[in-house]
Design an enzyme around this catalytic site. Sequence first.
Site, PDB file in Angstrom:
ATOM      1  CG  ASP A 256      -2.034   1.072   1.190  1.00  0.00           C
ATOM      2  OD1 ASP A 256      -2.960   1.216   0.215  1.00  0.00           O
ATOM      3  OD2 ASP A 256      -2.245   2.058   2.527  1.00  0.00           O
TER       4      ASP A 256
ATOM      5  CD  GLU B 232      -1.957   6.205   2.797  1.00  0.00           C
ATOM      6  OE1 GLU B 232      -1.921   7.628   2.607  1.00  0.00           O
ATOM      7  OE2 GLU B 232      -2.293   5.396   3.939  1.00  0.00           O
TER       8      GLU B 232
ATOM      9  CG  HIS C  35      -6.080   5.961   4.738  1.00  0.00           C
ATOM     10  ND1 HIS C  35      -5.883   5.290   3.770  1.00  0.00           N
ATOM     11  CD2 HIS C  35      -7.690   5.928   5.693  1.00  0.00           C
ATOM     12  CE1 HIS C  35      -7.250   5.703   3.730  1.00  0.00           C
ATOM     13  NE2 HIS C  35      -8.523   5.769   4.967  1.00  0.00           N
TER      14      HIS C  35
ATOM     15  CG  ASP D 243      -4.626   1.255   5.061  1.00  0.00           C
ATOM     16  OD1 ASP D 243      -4.289   1.530   6.214  1.00  0.00           O
ATOM     17  OD2 ASP D 243      -4.254   2.156   4.675  1.00  0.00           O
TER      18      ASP D 243
END
Length: 229
Positions: A7, A9, A150, A155
Amino acid sequence: MREIIFDTETTGLDPQGGDRLVEIGCIEMINRVPTGRTYHAYFNPGRSMPAGAEAVHGLSDVFLSDKPPFPEKAAELIEFLGDAKLVAHNAGFDFGFLNMELSLCAMDPVCRTRMIDTVALAKVRHPGAKLSLDALCSRYGIDRSHRVKHGALLDAELLAQLYVELTGGRQIGLGLVAEAAANDASSSAITQRQRVFRAPRPHTASEGELARHAAFVATLAAPLWLSAR
Protein backbone atom coordinates in the site's frame (compact mmCIF):
# COMPACT_ATOMS: atom_id res chain seq x y z
CA MET A 1 4.25 -18.82 -4.62
CA ARG A 2 5.68 -15.49 -3.44
CA GLU A 3 3.41 -12.43 -3.38
CA ILE A 4 3.87 -8.93 -2.01
CA ILE A 5 0.87 -7.13 -0.51
CA PHE A 6 1.55 -3.40 -0.57
CA ASP A 7 0.00 0.00 0.00
CA THR A 8 1.12 3.57 -0.55
CA GLU A 9 0.39 7.01 0.84
CA THR A 10 0.81 10.08 -1.34
CA THR A 11 0.45 13.86 -1.46
CA GLY A 12 -2.67 13.56 -3.63
CA LEU A 13 -4.39 11.61 -6.36
CA ASP A 14 -2.51 12.51 -9.57
CA PRO A 15 1.06 11.27 -10.11
CA GLN A 16 1.18 13.04 -13.48
CA GLY A 17 0.09 16.33 -11.93
CA GLY A 18 2.92 16.65 -9.44
CA ASP A 19 1.72 14.49 -6.57
CA ARG A 20 4.37 12.29 -4.98
CA LEU A 21 4.75 9.06 -3.05
CA VAL A 22 5.47 9.60 0.67
CA GLU A 23 5.11 6.12 2.20
CA ILE A 24 5.10 2.49 1.12
CA GLY A 25 4.44 -0.63 3.18
CA CYS A 26 4.95 -4.19 1.92
CA ILE A 27 4.09 -7.60 3.38
CA GLU A 28 5.70 -10.77 2.00
CA MET A 29 3.48 -13.84 1.66
CA ILE A 30 4.42 -17.34 0.55
CA ASN A 31 1.47 -19.50 -0.51
CA ARG A 32 -0.85 -16.88 1.00
CA VAL A 33 0.82 -17.08 4.43
CA PRO A 34 2.71 -14.04 5.81
CA THR A 35 6.39 -14.84 6.32
CA GLY A 36 7.05 -12.02 8.77
CA ARG A 37 9.23 -10.14 6.24
CA THR A 38 8.13 -6.58 5.59
CA TYR A 39 9.42 -3.45 3.90
CA HIS A 40 8.40 0.01 5.08
CA ALA A 41 9.73 3.45 4.21
CA TYR A 42 8.78 7.13 4.31
CA PHE A 43 9.94 9.53 1.61
CA ASN A 44 10.49 13.26 1.52
CA PRO A 45 8.36 14.34 -1.46
CA GLY A 46 10.23 17.60 -2.04
CA ARG A 47 6.98 19.55 -1.96
CA SER A 48 4.45 20.65 0.62
CA MET A 49 1.76 18.35 1.88
CA PRO A 50 -1.80 19.44 1.04
CA ALA A 51 -4.08 19.70 4.07
CA GLY A 52 -6.57 17.22 2.60
CA ALA A 53 -3.92 14.53 2.14
CA GLU A 54 -2.47 15.12 5.60
CA ALA A 55 -5.94 14.69 7.08
CA VAL A 56 -6.08 11.21 5.55
CA HIS A 57 -2.69 9.82 6.58
CA GLY A 58 -1.35 12.29 9.13
CA LEU A 59 2.06 12.73 7.45
CA SER A 60 3.08 16.35 7.81
CA ASP A 61 5.82 18.40 6.18
CA VAL A 62 7.67 18.47 9.50
CA PHE A 63 7.52 14.68 9.90
CA LEU A 64 8.73 14.05 6.34
CA SER A 65 11.40 16.75 6.33
CA ASP A 66 14.21 14.43 7.51
CA LYS A 67 13.12 11.39 5.47
CA PRO A 68 15.14 10.33 2.40
CA PRO A 69 13.88 11.08 -1.10
CA PHE A 70 12.57 8.11 -3.06
CA PRO A 71 15.72 7.65 -5.24
CA GLU A 72 17.78 6.82 -2.15
CA LYS A 73 15.51 3.86 -1.34
CA ALA A 74 14.48 2.79 -4.85
CA ALA A 75 17.04 -0.01 -5.34
CA GLU A 76 16.36 -1.38 -1.86
CA LEU A 77 12.62 -1.43 -2.55
CA ILE A 78 12.96 -3.12 -5.94
CA GLU A 79 15.20 -5.78 -4.42
CA PHE A 80 12.55 -6.56 -1.81
CA LEU A 81 9.80 -6.76 -4.43
CA GLY A 82 11.84 -9.13 -6.58
CA ASP A 83 9.73 -10.77 -9.29
CA ALA A 84 6.73 -11.48 -7.04
CA LYS A 85 3.13 -10.72 -7.92
CA LEU A 86 2.10 -7.39 -6.35
CA VAL A 87 -1.26 -7.15 -4.61
CA ALA A 88 -2.89 -3.81 -3.82
CA HIS A 89 -6.35 -2.38 -3.20
CA ASN A 90 -7.29 -0.30 -6.25
CA ALA A 91 -3.90 -1.38 -7.54
CA GLY A 92 -3.84 0.93 -10.56
CA PHE A 93 -3.48 3.90 -8.19
CA ASP A 94 -0.51 2.41 -6.32
CA PHE A 95 1.18 1.18 -9.52
CA GLY A 96 0.76 4.62 -11.04
CA PHE A 97 2.65 6.31 -8.21
CA LEU A 98 5.29 3.59 -7.89
CA ASN A 99 6.09 3.65 -11.61
CA MET A 100 6.10 7.44 -11.72
CA GLU A 101 8.72 7.51 -8.95
CA LEU A 102 10.77 4.84 -10.72
CA SER A 103 10.67 6.81 -13.97
CA LEU A 104 12.02 9.86 -12.15
CA CYS A 105 14.95 7.66 -11.08
CA ALA A 106 15.46 6.49 -14.68
CA MET A 107 14.54 2.96 -13.54
CA ASP A 108 12.34 0.46 -15.36
CA PRO A 109 8.68 0.47 -14.35
CA VAL A 110 7.06 -2.50 -12.64
CA CYS A 111 5.13 -4.44 -15.27
CA ARG A 112 1.39 -4.29 -14.74
CA THR A 113 1.08 -7.99 -15.60
CA ARG A 114 2.31 -8.53 -12.03
CA MET A 115 -0.61 -6.55 -10.63
CA ILE A 116 -3.41 -8.16 -8.60
CA ASP A 117 -6.20 -5.75 -7.68
CA THR A 118 -8.27 -6.74 -4.64
CA VAL A 119 -11.00 -4.29 -5.68
CA ALA A 120 -11.45 -6.30 -8.88
CA LEU A 121 -11.52 -9.54 -6.88
CA ALA A 122 -14.12 -8.08 -4.50
CA LYS A 123 -16.32 -6.89 -7.38
CA VAL A 124 -16.60 -10.46 -8.62
CA ARG A 125 -17.45 -11.89 -5.21
CA HIS A 126 -19.68 -9.03 -4.01
CA PRO A 127 -21.21 -7.21 -6.99
CA GLY A 128 -22.91 -3.99 -5.98
CA ALA A 129 -21.42 -3.96 -2.47
CA LYS A 130 -19.15 -1.30 -0.98
CA LEU A 131 -15.57 -2.10 -1.92
CA SER A 132 -13.50 0.17 0.31
CA LEU A 133 -10.90 -1.51 2.52
CA ASP A 134 -12.91 -0.51 5.60
CA ALA A 135 -16.16 -1.95 4.22
CA LEU A 136 -14.57 -5.24 3.17
CA CYS A 137 -12.76 -5.64 6.48
CA SER A 138 -16.14 -5.22 8.21
CA ARG A 139 -17.71 -7.79 5.88
CA TYR A 140 -15.04 -10.39 6.70
CA GLY A 141 -14.72 -9.59 10.39
CA ILE A 142 -11.15 -8.29 10.12
CA ASP A 143 -10.27 -6.18 13.15
CA ARG A 144 -9.37 -2.62 12.14
CA SER A 145 -10.07 -0.94 15.48
CA HIS A 146 -6.43 0.23 15.66
CA ARG A 147 -6.70 2.01 12.30
CA VAL A 148 -7.24 5.67 13.22
CA LYS A 149 -5.65 7.09 10.04
CA HIS A 150 -4.42 5.50 6.84
CA GLY A 151 -0.91 4.07 7.06
CA ALA A 152 0.83 2.12 4.32
CA LEU A 153 2.15 -0.76 6.42
CA LEU A 154 -0.97 -1.00 8.59
CA ASP A 155 -3.21 -1.00 5.52
CA ALA A 156 -1.00 -3.63 3.86
CA GLU A 157 -1.40 -5.84 6.94
CA LEU A 158 -5.19 -5.49 6.77
CA LEU A 159 -5.13 -6.09 3.04
CA ALA A 160 -3.10 -9.28 3.48
CA GLN A 161 -5.89 -10.68 5.67
CA LEU A 162 -8.53 -9.52 3.21
CA TYR A 163 -6.66 -11.04 0.26
CA VAL A 164 -6.65 -14.44 1.94
CA GLU A 165 -10.42 -14.19 2.46
CA LEU A 166 -11.05 -13.08 -1.14
CA THR A 167 -9.02 -15.98 -2.51
CA GLY A 168 -10.55 -18.81 -0.53
CA GLY A 169 -10.31 -17.90 3.13
CA ARG A 170 -8.67 -20.36 5.48
CA GLN A 171 -9.32 -23.22 3.04
CA ILE A 172 -6.69 -22.09 0.54
CA GLY A 173 -4.57 -25.12 1.45
CA LEU A 174 -6.91 -27.55 -0.31
CA GLY A 175 -4.03 -28.64 -2.49
CA LEU A 176 -2.12 -29.65 0.60
CA VAL A 177 -5.18 -31.45 1.95
CA ALA A 178 -5.54 -33.37 -1.30
CA GLU A 179 -1.87 -34.28 -1.21
CA ALA A 180 -2.18 -35.48 2.38
CA ALA A 181 -5.23 -37.56 1.44
CA ALA A 182 -3.30 -39.13 -1.43
CA ASN A 183 -0.45 -39.97 0.94
CA ASP A 184 -2.92 -41.51 3.39
CA ALA A 185 -4.47 -43.58 0.61
CA SER A 186 -1.03 -44.77 -0.47
CA SER A 187 -0.16 -45.69 3.11
CA SER A 188 -3.47 -47.52 3.45
CA ALA A 189 -2.77 -49.47 0.26
CA ILE A 190 0.62 -50.53 1.61
CA THR A 191 -1.00 -51.61 4.87
CA GLN A 192 -3.58 -53.62 2.92
CA ARG A 193 -0.85 -55.45 1.04
CA GLN A 194 1.05 -56.27 4.23
CA ARG A 195 -2.00 -57.40 6.24
CA VAL A 196 -2.32 -61.13 6.98
CA PHE A 197 -5.93 -62.26 6.61
CA ARG A 198 -7.21 -65.05 8.88
CA ALA A 199 -9.41 -67.89 7.57
CA PRO A 200 -13.13 -67.20 8.14
CA ARG A 201 -14.43 -68.50 11.47
CA PRO A 202 -17.15 -71.21 11.29
CA HIS A 203 -20.59 -69.94 12.34
CA THR A 204 -22.59 -73.22 12.06
CA ALA A 205 -23.47 -74.82 15.41
CA SER A 206 -21.52 -77.96 16.20
CA GLU A 207 -23.16 -81.33 16.97
CA GLY A 208 -22.48 -80.84 20.69
CA GLU A 209 -24.03 -77.36 20.66
CA LEU A 210 -27.17 -78.69 18.90
CA ALA A 211 -27.52 -81.49 21.47
CA ARG A 212 -27.19 -79.09 24.42
CA HIS A 213 -29.79 -76.77 22.86
CA ALA A 214 -32.27 -79.65 22.38
CA ALA A 215 -31.78 -80.73 25.99
CA PHE A 216 -32.47 -77.20 27.22
CA VAL A 217 -35.63 -76.83 25.12
CA ALA A 218 -36.93 -80.14 26.54
CA THR A 219 -36.89 -78.61 30.03
CA LEU A 220 -39.28 -75.80 29.06
CA ALA A 221 -42.90 -76.20 30.21
CA ALA A 222 -45.45 -75.37 27.52
CA PRO A 223 -43.28 -73.16 25.34
CA LEU A 224 -45.20 -70.46 23.42
CA TRP A 225 -44.17 -71.65 19.99
CA LEU A 226 -45.81 -75.06 20.67
CA SER A 227 -49.06 -73.62 22.09
CA ALA A 228 -49.48 -71.43 19.01
CA ARG A 229 -49.83 -74.46 16.72
